[in-house]
Every structure is written in C-alpha cells, then in structure tokens.
Enzyme design. Structure first.
Site, PDB file in Angstrom:
ATOM      1  N   TYR A  62     -32.402 -90.065   4.597  1.00 40.83           N
ATOM      2  CA  TYR A  62     -33.553 -89.924   5.489  1.00 40.83           C
ATOM      3  C   TYR A  62     -33.342 -90.696   6.792  1.00 40.83           C
ATOM      4  O   TYR A  62     -33.707 -90.210   7.871  1.00 40.83           O
ATOM      5  CB  TYR A  62     -34.821 -90.403   4.789  1.00 40.83           C
ATOM      6  CG  TYR A  62     -35.206 -89.557   3.587  1.00 40.83           C
ATOM      7  CD1 TYR A  62     -35.034 -88.178   3.597  1.00 40.83           C
ATOM      8  CD2 TYR A  62     -35.729 -90.139   2.430  1.00 40.83           C
ATOM      9  CE1 TYR A  62     -35.376 -87.405   2.506  1.00 40.83           C
ATOM     10  CE2 TYR A  62     -36.073 -89.368   1.332  1.00 40.83           C
ATOM     11  CZ  TYR A  62     -35.891 -88.004   1.372  1.00 40.83           C
ATOM     12  OH  TYR A  62     -36.225 -87.234   0.290  1.00 40.83           O
ATOM     13  N   ILE A  74     -26.332 -80.575   0.898  1.00 47.32           N
ATOM     14  CA  ILE A  74     -27.500 -79.722   0.683  1.00 47.32           C
ATOM     15  C   ILE A  74     -28.793 -80.467   1.016  1.00 47.32           C
ATOM     16  O   ILE A  74     -29.724 -79.895   1.595  1.00 47.32           O
ATOM     17  CB  ILE A  74     -27.519 -79.203  -0.770  1.00 47.32           C
ATOM     18  CG1 ILE A  74     -26.344 -78.251  -0.989  1.00 47.32           C
ATOM     19  CG2 ILE A  74     -28.843 -78.501  -1.085  1.00 47.32           C
ATOM     20  CD1 ILE A  74     -26.212 -77.745  -2.405  1.00 47.32           C
ATOM     21  N   GLY A  75     -28.858 -81.755   0.667  1.00 46.85           N
ATOM     22  CA  GLY A  75     -30.075 -82.521   0.930  1.00 46.85           C
ATOM     23  C   GLY A  75     -30.411 -82.592   2.403  1.00 46.85           C
ATOM     24  O   GLY A  75     -31.562 -82.373   2.805  1.00 46.85           O
TER      25      GLY A  75
END
Length: 276
Positions: free
Chosen positions: A227, A191-192
């Site tokens: 990230y 989901i992230g």
C-alpha cells in the site's frame, strides 16, 4: 504477494444494513381515509436523490469495465462480478483469510464462504454505489482456461458505505477499498498492486471523490509495504485497547488520486476564464 486479509469488513453487517436502508427509504406517513376527515396528512419530506441518468451511466460503466494487464508469466483481467457463479468463487477466495482473521479452524471455511456469499449478495443490491471486483489469471492471453486470482470490494459514497468497516472508521462519503484478497498460489506476481490500481481506475471512472481509504493490519508488513508503494499513507492507528480485546490493530490508510489528462485540461481551460 503478501497476506490478503488486510481489509476484511464483511462481519455481521445485516442488522446495521437493514437499519441503513430503513433510514434511507422511510415509509410514507399514514393518511386518514375517514370521509368526514378534513385534515390532510403531512407531506413526506423531500429527499435529495441521485439523477436516474447518473445511476444508469454508472451501471453501464460497471458492466463494461475491464482492466487487463500483462503480469509475470501470464495476463490478468479484472471486472465487476457478472453472476452468482463469480460471486460464489469470490466468497470461497475470501473464506481463507476471513477464517484466519476470526481465528476459526479450516473445517469452518465452507460455512465462512456461505456467510460471505450472503453478505456479498446483499451488497450487490447497492450497485452502482458499490462494486465487487474479481480478477482472473490467464497463462496465455488467447487461452480459454482462467483461474480466479483476486477480489476486492469498493464503496463509492455514503449510500454504499460498509455498515461496519471496523476501526479506525473511514469517512462514509469517500471511496473505500475493502475485502482485498489474492489467491495464495498466485501471490508475488504483482496481482495485488494491479488489483489496487484497477480499483483506483474504476473510482476515477465513476467520478467519485478522489480521496480513497483502506485498512491494513499493523502486523501485516507485506501488505503495508504494498500500500505504501502504491501511494497510501497511514492517517490513523487503532488504539492499544483494541489489542487488549484480543483483536488485531489496524491502520487506516488514505491516498488522493491524481487528475487524469482530460480533467487537467478542463481545469486549465476553466482557469483561463477566471478573473485575476
């Protein structure tokens, strides 16, 4: 999914926000109403403004934006906050990482949720210069039951920039992704990464600058890997003095979004008419 508290920035924003609005919209100069006064009041300075059509088209993009993807054991739909009910749900989701970042007890979470909701409501005034995204998880795509899974805040330009994003400070004129959170029970489902991709897709649709910034705490190795996996690189790190003040050090990370197919074709077409 790793810890969601990597990009919290809604902390004490009201006073700077009001100052920002006052600077952007100064009151008109006083005029003399005396009948014998022959001196005209000076005209207010002309300020560049965004065309109304552009603002309306951006609002339309936010209203119709839908990012739907199949993930592990279900579906995820991400869209711009529709109403106060969704805003309150997003504030409750952010309350847990917010309280942890501020070293508050679990009993203060309702108060934290209330403060966050007020700050987020004030941010909505700046739409379409900002977007507040919420994502819902469906076990069955055709099912009616949905669970709030994630949330994020995007500022597209200097008008929507966070008044106090923390350090290292990102440039205000570039898009910034903040307040990223994923529900604890729904982590490790991808989901992230989908939330970050949804933010990037919306930034492209809104025709904002392509260089995007976000924050990540130095100690949050999970989000840092996420990230980096999605293409973000560290451009600046907090000074050690921040740690000495008992505050978590953070990375400022950035990514240049690629051109889409239509834009590449447009650039190629323009290039053909350029003199050699």
């Amino acid at each position: 999914m790793a810890s969601p508290s990597t990009s919290l920035s809604l902390q004490g924003s009201l006073p700077p926000y009001l100052k920002h609005m006052i600077r952007c919209f100064p009151p008109p100069p006083p005029t003399c109403t005396h009948p014998t006064c022959a001196i005209r009041a000076p005209s207010p300075p002309q300020r560049p403004s965004v065309e109304r059509g552009t603002l309306e088209s951006r609002r339309q993009i936010l209203e119709t934006f839908r990012y739907t993807r199949q993930i592990a054991q279900g579906w995820l739909e991400i869209h711009h906050v529709k109403d106060d009910k969704e805003l309150e749900a997003a504030a409750l989701l952010l309350a847990e990482p917010y309280s942890r970042a501020m070293h508050l007890s679990d009993g203060t979470m309702p108060v934290a949720a209330f403060v966050l909701k007020q700050d987020m409501a004030e941010r909505r005034v700046l739409v379409p210069h900002v977007a507040l995204l919420v994502g819902f998880y469906y076990k069955d795509r055709d099912g009616e039951e949905a669970e709030l899974a994630c949330t994020a805040d995007i500022s597209f330009d200097a008008i929507g920039a966070h008044p106090s994003p923390g350090t290292p400070r990102p440039p205000k004129e570039y898009p910034y992704i903040g307040n990223v959170a994923v529900k604890k029970t729904l982590r490790r489902k991808g989901i992230g990464s989908q939330l970050i991709k949804a933010c990037e897709e919306l930034i492209i649709q809104m025709k904002a600058e392509r260089k995007v910034y976000l924050h990540c705490r130095v100690t949050d190795t999970g989000p840092l890997r996420l990230y980096e996996k999605t293409g973000y690189k560290v451009v600046k790190t907090d000074s050690i003095l921040v740690w000495l003040r008992c505050k978590p050090r953070r990375y400022l990370m950035s990514k240049e979004l690629p051109l889409n197919t239509d834009e590449k074709q447009s650039d190629a077409s323009d290039c053909k008419h350029c003199p050699i």
